[in-house]
Design an enzyme around this catalytic site. Sequence first.
Site, mmCIF file in Angstrom:
data_model
loop_
_atom_site.group_PDB
_atom_site.id
_atom_site.type_symbol
_atom_site.label_atom_id
_atom_site.label_comp_id
_atom_site.label_asym_id
_atom_site.label_seq_id
_atom_site.Cartn_x
_atom_site.Cartn_y
_atom_site.Cartn_z
ATOM 1 N N THR A 95 0.795 -1.233 0.000
ATOM 2 C CA THR A 95 0.000 0.000 0.000
ATOM 3 C C THR A 95 0.827 1.282 0.000
ATOM 4 O OG1 THR A 95 -1.784 -1.153 1.107
ATOM 5 C CG2 THR A 95 -1.788 1.248 1.283
ATOM 6 N N ASP A 261 -4.204 0.540 -5.592
ATOM 7 C CA ASP A 261 -2.760 0.517 -5.356
ATOM 8 C C ASP A 261 -2.135 -0.829 -5.714
ATOM 9 O OD1 ASP A 261 -4.205 -0.557 -3.266
ATOM 10 O OD2 ASP A 261 -2.885 0.195 -1.687
#
Length: 439
Positions: A95, A261
């Site tokens: 992330t 992401d």
Amino acid sequence: MGEEEESALLLSRSKRSSSTFTYCILLLIASMFLLAVYFSSSATAKLHHPVVILISSDGFRFGYQFKAPTPNIRRLIQDGTEAESGLIPVFPTLTFPNHYSIVTGLYPPHHGIVNNVFFDPLTGQQFTMQSHEPKWWLAQPLWETVLLNNLSAATYFWPGSEVHKGPWTCPTAFCQPYNGSVPFQDRVDTVLNYFDLPSHQIPSFITLYFEDPDHQGHRVGPDDSEITQSVARIDAIIGSLIQGLEQRGVFQDVHIIMVGDHGMVGTCDTKLVFLDDLAPWIQIPRDWVQYFTPILSIRPPPSVDPAHVVAKMNEGLNSGKVENGAKLKVYLKEDLPERLHYSDSDRIPPIIGLADEGFKVEQNRTGKKECGGAHGYDNAFFSMRTIFIGHGPRFARGKKIPSFENVQIYNLVTSILDIKGAPNNGSDSFPDSVLLPPA
Ligand SMILES: [Zn+2]
């Protein structure tokens, strides 16, 4: 005048008057149309500068858009430009490294966020996802670039957005300190409120972040019905953003870039590699390991030669005597495949292990039974791909583009905003291949 002549004259008069009537009606319709165009353009003329809303739906694996009816996401896709086979994350597909690559256009060694958790080898200090000191966050994120070009920016969550960088101080009115419990609708409402400001105060660049469906993906894996529900909720929240922008008459003028992401892959307790199983070849103490899975990161003490550790570990893993040994490959970081762009930082420890898709690395057998989902793997795995959708005046309708790496997005945003960006790993020509010329 004969009867026939008289009726012919009447007929021609009535024809003339009826054609005058038709002419008047057409004139009326035309003026109404022109008025409508005038008013609608004066409504959309509210935006006097290009605006980009960059949305991240965390862990939105490419393909999730087909898991549920997603009318709003589909609308953005149909009327916009889509990466046909998804957006490629940077390695490691985690992330923080990816969100910061999206807003800097840089691979992790260059922007400094090489993992969600890592150590500075010089100070021994640890970076965590709560670290907001500028020293960790290298490079120039988009909100800073935007301010340096005398435009304004707003962030509703994004890794790094709370960090003070140059002129960016995370101002209260335009930057929210991270709080995962804020309902998604509140986030959308705050962003919509920016469009009620006087035109010159509407931020040119706005981020919007949602934790789902990553949150559910970790717990239940990518194929559970919880994911389907989560994807439907994300679609509904995108719908409320679209509706709010439409009510303000700006939807067609705003650029929406929707991304994730990284993707997600199913993991289970049968797909594990245990470091303690390598003991006959080499002992890997727990405190050498900075991160376990799926990107095994090892920093042995200075007295131990990393090359020796790598050789011994691979000997054990390839011996056929270690359970799932073939599913983990260990490298000196400088020997990792070049395409991973993962060596050029002293924050990356000298030894990196890559777990095969869906496999996890643990120190020893705990007997813990669990099945769920994970990401962080090699970005070549299709399961790690996420979505890219661009909608707005500079994005062609119904256009499909090949997959690309998320380091290209920085230049895309600076091109739309027509501002000067910082040097980065994206290609200068990429925006021209994706965007329409400015109107
Ligand atoms: Zn994520």
